[in-house]
Design a protein around this motif. Structure first.
Motif, PDB file in Angstrom:
ATOM      1  N   PHE A  43      43.542  29.647  28.312  1.00 10.38           N
ATOM      2  CA  PHE A  43      43.409  31.054  27.936  1.00 10.38           C
ATOM      3  C   PHE A  43      42.076  31.657  28.382  1.00 10.38           C
ATOM      4  CE2 PHE A  43      42.406  34.432  24.874  1.00 10.38           C
ATOM      5  CZ  PHE A  43      43.441  35.300  25.180  1.00 10.38           C
ATOM      6  N   PRO A  44      40.921  31.013  28.131  1.00  9.88           N
ATOM      7  CA  PRO A  44      39.674  31.597  28.649  1.00  9.88           C
ATOM      8  C   PRO A  44      39.635  31.693  30.172  1.00  9.88           C
ATOM      9  CG  PRO A  44      39.162  29.969  26.992  1.00  9.88           C
ATOM     10  CD  PRO A  44      40.627  29.872  27.254  1.00  9.88           C
ATOM     11  N   LEU A  45      40.267  30.733  30.856  1.00  5.65           N
ATOM     12  CA  LEU A  45      40.317  30.806  32.314  1.00  5.65           C
ATOM     13  C   LEU A  45      41.128  32.011  32.778  1.00  5.65           C
ATOM     14  CD1 LEU A  45      40.802  27.088  33.390  1.00  5.65           C
ATOM     15  CD2 LEU A  45      38.800  28.530  33.743  1.00  5.65           C
ATOM     16  N   LEU A  46      42.256  32.259  32.123  1.00  7.68           N
ATOM     17  CA  LEU A  46      43.073  33.420  32.484  1.00  7.68           C
ATOM     18  C   LEU A  46      42.343  34.729  32.202  1.00  7.68           C
ATOM     19  CD1 LEU A  46      46.604  32.334  31.242  1.00  7.68           C
ATOM     20  CD2 LEU A  46      45.834  32.571  33.587  1.00  7.68           C
ATOM     21  N   VAL A  47      41.713  34.821  31.043  1.00  7.23           N
ATOM     22  CA  VAL A  47      40.982  36.042  30.695  1.00  7.23           C
ATOM     23  C   VAL A  47      39.822  36.262  31.666  1.00  7.23           C
ATOM     24  CG1 VAL A  47      39.543  37.116  28.908  1.00  7.23           C
ATOM     25  CG2 VAL A  47      41.665  35.985  28.285  1.00  7.23           C
ATOM     26  N   GLY A  48      39.105  35.203  32.008  1.00  3.74           N
ATOM     27  CA  GLY A  48      38.016  35.317  32.976  1.00  3.74           C
ATOM     28  C   GLY A  48      38.514  35.714  34.350  1.00  3.74           C
ATOM     29  N   GLY A  49      39.646  35.160  34.757  1.00  2.00           N
ATOM     30  CA  GLY A  49      40.229  35.527  36.045  1.00  2.00           C
ATOM     31  C   GLY A  49      40.640  36.988  36.097  1.00  2.00           C
ATOM     32  N   ILE A  50      41.210  37.481  35.016  1.00  2.00           N
ATOM     33  CA  ILE A  50      41.594  38.892  34.955  1.00  2.00           C
ATOM     34  C   ILE A  50      40.359  39.786  34.994  1.00  2.00           C
ATOM     35  CG2 ILE A  50      42.655  40.639  33.466  1.00  2.00           C
ATOM     36  CD1 ILE A  50      44.623  38.409  32.592  1.00  2.00           C
ATOM     37  N   ALA A  51      39.290  39.383  34.301  1.00  3.85           N
ATOM     38  CA  ALA A  51      38.051  40.170  34.310  1.00  3.85           C
ATOM     39  C   ALA A  51      37.454  40.210  35.715  1.00  3.85           C
ATOM     40  CB  ALA A  51      37.047  39.595  33.323  1.00  3.85           C
ATOM     41  N   VAL A  52      37.476  39.091  36.421  1.00  4.19           N
ATOM     42  CA  VAL A  52      36.965  39.062  37.794  1.00  4.19           C
ATOM     43  C   VAL A  52      37.816  39.943  38.698  1.00  4.19           C
ATOM     44  CG1 VAL A  52      36.683  37.557  39.814  1.00  4.19           C
ATOM     45  CG2 VAL A  52      35.840  36.825  37.589  1.00  4.19           C
ATOM     46  N   TYR A  53      39.126  39.915  38.499  1.00  7.00           N
ATOM     47  CA  TYR A  53      40.029  40.769  39.278  1.00  7.00           C
ATOM     48  C   TYR A  53      39.678  42.240  39.083  1.00  7.00           C
ATOM     49  CZ  TYR A  53      44.227  43.352  40.507  1.00  7.00           C
ATOM     50  OH  TYR A  53      45.100  44.266  41.034  1.00  7.00           O
ATOM     51  N   PHE A  54      39.477  42.647  37.836  1.00  9.50           N
ATOM     52  CA  PHE A  54      39.143  44.048  37.582  1.00  9.50           C
ATOM     53  C   PHE A  54      37.761  44.409  38.113  1.00  9.50           C
ATOM     54  CE2 PHE A  54      42.510  44.031  34.233  1.00  9.50           C
ATOM     55  CZ  PHE A  54      43.274  45.029  34.800  1.00  9.50           C
ATOM     56  N   LEU A  55      36.814  43.456  38.068  1.00  7.35           N
ATOM     57  CA  LEU A  55      35.491  43.721  38.639  1.00  7.35           C
ATOM     58  C   LEU A  55      35.581  43.940  40.148  1.00  7.35           C
ATOM     59  CD1 LEU A  55      33.074  41.287  36.797  1.00  7.35           C
ATOM     60  CD2 LEU A  55      32.891  43.760  36.911  1.00  7.35           C
ATOM     61  N   LYS A  56      36.342  43.090  40.822  1.00  4.61           N
ATOM     62  CA  LYS A  56      36.493  43.237  42.275  1.00  4.61           C
ATOM     63  C   LYS A  56      37.246  44.510  42.616  1.00  4.61           C
ATOM     64  CE  LYS A  56      36.164  38.439  43.658  1.00  4.61           C
ATOM     65  NZ  LYS A  56      36.815  37.329  44.374  1.00  4.61           N
ATOM     66  N   LYS A  57      38.252  44.842  41.827  1.00  6.11           N
ATOM     67  CA  LYS A  57      39.021  46.058  42.052  1.00  6.11           C
ATOM     68  C   LYS A  57      38.142  47.290  41.849  1.00  6.11           C
ATOM     69  CE  LYS A  57      43.156  48.371  40.398  1.00  6.11           C
ATOM     70  NZ  LYS A  57      44.247  48.359  39.406  1.00  6.11           N
ATOM     71  N   ASP A  58      37.293  47.250  40.830  1.00  8.12           N
ATOM     72  CA  ASP A  58      36.391  48.364  40.552  1.00  8.12           C
ATOM     73  C   ASP A  58      35.352  48.504  41.653  1.00  8.12           C
ATOM     74  OD1 ASP A  58      35.464  50.501  38.927  1.00  8.12           O
ATOM     75  OD2 ASP A  58      33.843  49.223  38.194  1.00  8.12           O
ATOM     76  N   LYS A  59      34.849  47.363  42.164  1.00  5.71           N
ATOM     77  CA  LYS A  59      33.853  47.397  43.235  1.00  5.71           C
ATOM     78  C   LYS A  59      34.456  47.942  44.533  1.00  5.71           C
ATOM     79  CE  LYS A  59      30.788  44.108  43.531  1.00  5.71           C
ATOM     80  NZ  LYS A  59      30.124  42.818  43.799  1.00  5.71           N
ATOM     81  N   LYS A  60      35.721  47.589  44.789  1.00  7.04           N
ATOM     82  CA  LYS A  60      36.396  48.034  45.994  1.00  7.04           C
ATOM     83  C   LYS A  60      36.632  49.548  45.961  1.00  7.04           C
ATOM     84  CE  LYS A  60      39.489  45.466  48.564  1.00  7.04           C
ATOM     85  NZ  LYS A  60      40.751  44.738  48.751  1.00  7.04           N
ATOM     86  N   ASN A  61      36.920  50.095  44.782  1.00  5.80           N
ATOM     87  CA  ASN A  61      37.184  51.535  44.647  1.00  5.80           C
ATOM     88  C   ASN A  61      35.910  52.373  44.696  1.00  5.80           C
ATOM     89  OD1 ASN A  61      39.923  51.140  44.462  1.00  5.80           O
ATOM     90  ND2 ASN A  61      39.942  51.103  42.221  1.00  5.80           N
ATOM     91  N   SER A  62      34.766  51.758  44.438  1.00  9.19           N
ATOM     92  CA  SER A  62      33.498  52.516  44.420  1.00  9.19           C
ATOM     93  C   SER A  62      32.977  52.811  45.805  1.00  9.19           C
ATOM     94  CB  SER A  62      32.437  51.749  43.646  1.00  9.19           C
ATOM     95  OG  SER A  62      32.810  51.641  42.313  1.00  9.19           O
TER      96      SER A  62
END
Length: 62
Positions: A43-62
């Protein structure tokens, strides 16, 4: 704002993963490979992976 939330979630996921490793090793030594609750690690691995995905997605949109 979204970036800060993702970073906090990532830090909490990493700390949850690190604390769950000790429970995993204790469970394996006490009950064997089949009697361990792997959800405490996955569960922590999945939550961390989702957080990294959103960070990369946010960085790409900026």
């Amino acid at each position: 704002m979204k970036k800060k939330v993702c970073i906090v979630v990532l830090v909490l996921a990493i700390s949850g993963f690190l604390t769950s490793i000790s429970y995993l090793t204790q469970g394996i030594s006490a009950r064997g490979i089949g009697g361990v609750n792997y959800g405490r690690v996955i569960f922590p691995l999945l939550v961390g992976g989702i957080a990294v995905y959103f960070l990369k997605k946010d960085k790409k949109n900026s």
